[in-house]
Design a protein around this motif. Sequence first.
Motif, PDB file in Angstrom:
ATOM      1  N   GLU A 195       0.794  -1.275   0.010  1.00  0.00           N
ATOM      2  CA  GLU A 195      -0.053  -0.253   0.130  1.00  0.00           C
ATOM      3  C   GLU A 195       0.658   1.213  -0.046  1.00  0.00           C
ATOM      4  O   GLU A 195       0.341   2.448  -0.071  1.00  0.00           O
ATOM      5  N   LEU A 196       2.240   1.169   0.344  1.00  0.00           N
ATOM      6  CA  LEU A 196       2.834   2.358   0.321  1.00  0.00           C
ATOM      7  C   LEU A 196       3.985   2.419  -0.849  1.00  0.00           C
ATOM      8  O   LEU A 196       4.759   3.547  -0.832  1.00  0.00           O
TER       9      LEU A 196
ATOM     10  N   TRP B 299       5.460   5.574  10.368  1.00  0.00           N
ATOM     11  CA  TRP B 299       6.522   6.608  10.796  1.00  0.00           C
ATOM     12  C   TRP B 299       7.560   6.941   9.795  1.00  0.00           C
ATOM     13  O   TRP B 299       8.026   8.012   9.942  1.00  0.00           O
ATOM     14  N   LEU B 300       8.030   6.236   8.821  1.00  0.00           N
ATOM     15  CA  LEU B 300       8.751   6.269   7.622  1.00  0.00           C
ATOM     16  C   LEU B 300       8.684   7.543   6.959  1.00  0.00           C
ATOM     17  O   LEU B 300       7.406   7.939   6.497  1.00  0.00           O
ATOM     18  N   PRO B 301       9.499   8.480   6.723  1.00  0.00           N
ATOM     19  CA  PRO B 301       9.458   9.604   6.031  1.00  0.00           C
ATOM     20  C   PRO B 301       9.391   9.322   4.323  1.00  0.00           C
ATOM     21  O   PRO B 301      10.161   9.890   3.684  1.00  0.00           O
ATOM     22  N   LEU B 302       8.218   8.704   4.126  1.00  0.00           N
ATOM     23  CA  LEU B 302       8.086   8.152   2.459  1.00  0.00           C
ATOM     24  C   LEU B 302       7.450   9.175   1.799  1.00  0.00           C
ATOM     25  O   LEU B 302       6.404  10.090   2.292  1.00  0.00           O
ATOM     26  N   GLU B 303       7.922   9.418   0.642  1.00  0.00           N
ATOM     27  CA  GLU B 303       7.145  10.273  -0.243  1.00  0.00           C
ATOM     28  C   GLU B 303       5.870   9.506  -0.779  1.00  0.00           C
ATOM     29  O   GLU B 303       5.894   8.432  -1.165  1.00  0.00           O
ATOM     30  N   LYS B 304       4.796  10.242  -1.018  1.00  0.00           N
ATOM     31  CA  LYS B 304       3.600   9.439  -1.425  1.00  0.00           C
ATOM     32  C   LYS B 304       3.846   9.038  -2.911  1.00  0.00           C
ATOM     33  O   LYS B 304       4.207   9.853  -3.709  1.00  0.00           O
ATOM     34  N   PRO B 305       3.443   7.714  -2.890  1.00  0.00           N
ATOM     35  CA  PRO B 305       3.724   7.074  -4.370  1.00  0.00           C
ATOM     36  C   PRO B 305       2.525   7.805  -5.090  1.00  0.00           C
ATOM     37  O   PRO B 305       1.422   8.278  -4.847  1.00  0.00           O
ATOM     38  N   ILE B 306       2.881   7.780  -6.557  1.00  0.00           N
ATOM     39  CA  ILE B 306       1.937   8.179  -7.680  1.00  0.00           C
ATOM     40  C   ILE B 306       1.280   6.707  -8.286  1.00  0.00           C
ATOM     41  O   ILE B 306       2.075   5.904  -8.594  1.00  0.00           O
TER      42      ILE B 306
END
Length: 266
Positions: A70-71, A258-265
Amino acid sequence: MAFIQCNLFSEALEMSCAVNVLLPQRTAAQVGMQGRSGDGRHPTLWLLHGRTDDHTIWMRRTSIERYASELGLAVVMPNVHLSWYQDTLGGPRYFEYISEELPRLCRDFFPLSDRREDNFIAGLSMGGYGAWLHALRNPQNFAAAASLSGALDLADLVTTRKTEQPNAYAALAPYFPAPDAIAGTGADLFALARQVCESKADLPALYACCGTEDFLYEGNQRFLRHADEIGLPVTYEEGPGEHNWAFWDQWIQRVLAWLPLEKPIN
């Protein structure tokens, strides 16, 4: 989510090593799954196992594939046996394997990002120690590092095992033959934390969690007091739980959130 099982030959270890890899996949056809994937090379979580397990354990005992799908996050799960993620004298160089060789090999085979801001490392127990060991010794490699029930106070753990649990210490002896000599070395997270704070290095974000009934709980508390004393920022959470998969399956979800993930496209 695509799942790949592979064996990579490691020059650092002089052997073939098993690795499990999860890759993001755009799909709406998997029942009960939401597949997401950004364009280009994928952000990656290097996910480490504990002392009694191997590269298969996270997929066998948790729903990491479902959570990561989902990420848009790739997950690499290597096998390091009982190494404590250390180089051994005259033997396999597990620290070098995880820090240098494995990322290079995986990025050759799979579309994984080499940007610091896209790379994260986490693990449980021995792997929690390993995650912070790599993050503190090579802070330039990771944007974030998470320890779940980690053996953060290694010197105390090894000393206790040698004096109170000699049979359990037998598995540690090849890597830590002199427990009283750990403090202040490159294997000591307390010393490494102080060094990176004094160096003013650009630190990765650090996260730790531990169950309040876990036998490593007091070691986590000692490290947190040390971190507070030296000014090392750590996000810490705790809750009821022991040293088991019921706790880790729940809390790996908190780590991912918590991870600083950029939102996927999509």
